[in-house]
Scaffold this motif. Structure first.
Motif, short mmCIF file in Angstrom:
data_model
loop_
_atom_site.label_atom_id
_atom_site.label_comp_id
_atom_site.label_asym_id
_atom_site.label_seq_id
_atom_site.Cartn_x
_atom_site.Cartn_y
_atom_site.Cartn_z
N GLY A 54 0.83 -1.22 0.00
CA GLY A 54 0.00 0.00 0.00
C GLY A 54 0.85 1.25 0.00
O GLY A 54 0.61 2.20 -0.76
N LEU A 55 1.87 1.26 0.85
CA LEU A 55 2.78 2.41 0.89
C LEU A 55 3.54 2.57 -0.43
O LEU A 55 3.68 3.69 -0.95
CB LEU A 55 3.79 2.25 2.03
N GLY A 56 4.02 1.46 -0.96
CA GLY A 56 4.79 1.52 -2.21
C GLY A 56 3.96 1.99 -3.39
O GLY A 56 4.42 2.81 -4.20
N ILE A 57 2.74 1.49 -3.49
CA ILE A 57 1.88 1.92 -4.60
C ILE A 57 1.52 3.40 -4.46
O ILE A 57 1.54 4.15 -5.44
CB ILE A 57 0.62 1.02 -4.67
N GLY A 58 1.18 3.81 -3.25
CA GLY A 58 0.87 5.22 -3.03
C GLY A 58 2.06 6.12 -3.34
O GLY A 58 1.91 7.16 -4.00
N PHE A 59 3.24 5.71 -2.89
CA PHE A 59 4.46 6.49 -3.17
C PHE A 59 4.71 6.56 -4.67
O PHE A 59 5.02 7.62 -5.20
CB PHE A 59 5.66 5.87 -2.45
N GLY A 60 4.55 5.42 -5.34
CA GLY A 60 4.81 5.38 -6.79
C GLY A 60 3.86 6.26 -7.57
O GLY A 60 4.27 7.00 -8.48
N ILE A 61 2.58 6.21 -7.24
CA ILE A 61 1.60 7.06 -7.93
C ILE A 61 1.90 8.54 -7.67
O ILE A 61 1.90 9.37 -8.58
CB ILE A 61 0.17 6.69 -7.51
N GLY A 62 2.15 8.87 -6.40
CA GLY A 62 2.44 10.27 -6.06
C GLY A 62 3.69 10.79 -6.73
O GLY A 62 3.72 11.90 -7.26
N PHE A 75 2.14 15.62 -4.26
CA PHE A 75 1.40 14.39 -4.58
C PHE A 75 2.06 13.16 -3.95
O PHE A 75 1.38 12.22 -3.56
CB PHE A 75 1.26 14.21 -6.09
N MET A 76 3.38 13.19 -3.87
CA MET A 76 4.08 12.06 -3.26
C MET A 76 3.66 11.91 -1.79
O MET A 76 3.36 10.80 -1.33
CB MET A 76 5.60 12.26 -3.35
N VAL A 77 3.60 12.99 -1.06
CA VAL A 77 3.19 12.95 0.35
C VAL A 77 1.73 12.53 0.46
O VAL A 77 1.37 11.66 1.28
CB VAL A 77 3.44 14.31 1.03
N LEU A 78 0.88 13.13 -0.37
CA LEU A 78 -0.55 12.83 -0.32
C LEU A 78 -0.83 11.36 -0.62
O LEU A 78 -1.53 10.67 0.13
CB LEU A 78 -1.31 13.73 -1.31
N PHE A 79 -0.27 10.85 -1.71
CA PHE A 79 -0.55 9.47 -2.09
C PHE A 79 0.15 8.46 -1.18
O PHE A 79 -0.33 7.34 -1.01
CB PHE A 79 -0.21 9.23 -3.56
N THR A 80 1.27 8.84 -0.57
CA THR A 80 1.90 7.96 0.41
C THR A 80 0.99 7.81 1.64
O THR A 80 0.81 6.71 2.16
CB THR A 80 3.28 8.48 0.83
N MET A 81 0.38 8.91 2.06
CA MET A 81 -0.58 8.83 3.18
C MET A 81 -1.81 8.02 2.80
O MET A 81 -2.31 7.21 3.61
CB MET A 81 -0.98 10.24 3.62
N LEU A 82 -2.30 8.21 1.58
CA LEU A 82 -3.45 7.41 1.12
C LEU A 82 -3.08 5.93 1.03
O LEU A 82 -3.88 5.06 1.37
CB LEU A 82 -3.95 7.93 -0.23
N GLY A 83 -1.86 5.64 0.58
CA GLY A 83 -1.39 4.25 0.52
C GLY A 83 -1.28 3.64 1.91
O GLY A 83 -1.60 2.48 2.13
#
Length: 121
Positions: A54-62, A75-83
């Motif tokens: 979850g963290l990796g996918i969120g980080f990758g998308i962000g 976006f990296m911070v936002l999607f890492t939190m979402l992941g």
């Protein structure tokens, strides 16, 4: 008597085999799962992998969105939190499934045990 005394009676042997099979069946322990000892560690690893993925996918998308749009940390911070939130949610669902499976196994075990009171009368 036409039978020779040293030859066994086939009917008696068949009856004896049936009795032995019944005794063996009664004394045979219930089969255990092969992975029973590893199931807790497997569930723990499953939860860790779910969190990390979850963290990796969120980080990758962000990071990908930041690279495309030039807004590097946002976006990296936002999607890492979402992941992270998605990983926690999946972990909680896995824990709930594990608890439900354990409760079902315990219920099956309790239902499978014979009651001693029935034998006494």
């Amino acid at each position: 008597m036409s039978e020779h005394p040293s030859e066994p009676d086939p009917e008696r042997l068949a009856a004896l085999e049936k009795k032995l099979a019944a005794v063996r069946k009664a004394q045979t322990p219930p089969p255990q799962r092969i992975d029973h000892h590893l199931s807790q560690s497997n569930m723990a690893w499953r939860m860790v992998i779910e969190m990390v993925s979850g963290l990796g996918i969120g980080f990758g998308i962000g990071y990908g969105l930041d690279a495309l749009l030039g807004t590097l940390p946002w976006f990296m911070v936002l999607f890492t939190m979402l992941g992270f939130a998605a990983g926690v949610r999946v972990m909680l669902r896995s824990a709930r499934e594990m608890n439900e499976d354990r409760a079902a196994e315990q219920a099956d075990t309790l239902l499978a045990e014979p009651e001693e009171d029935d034998e006494r009368g």
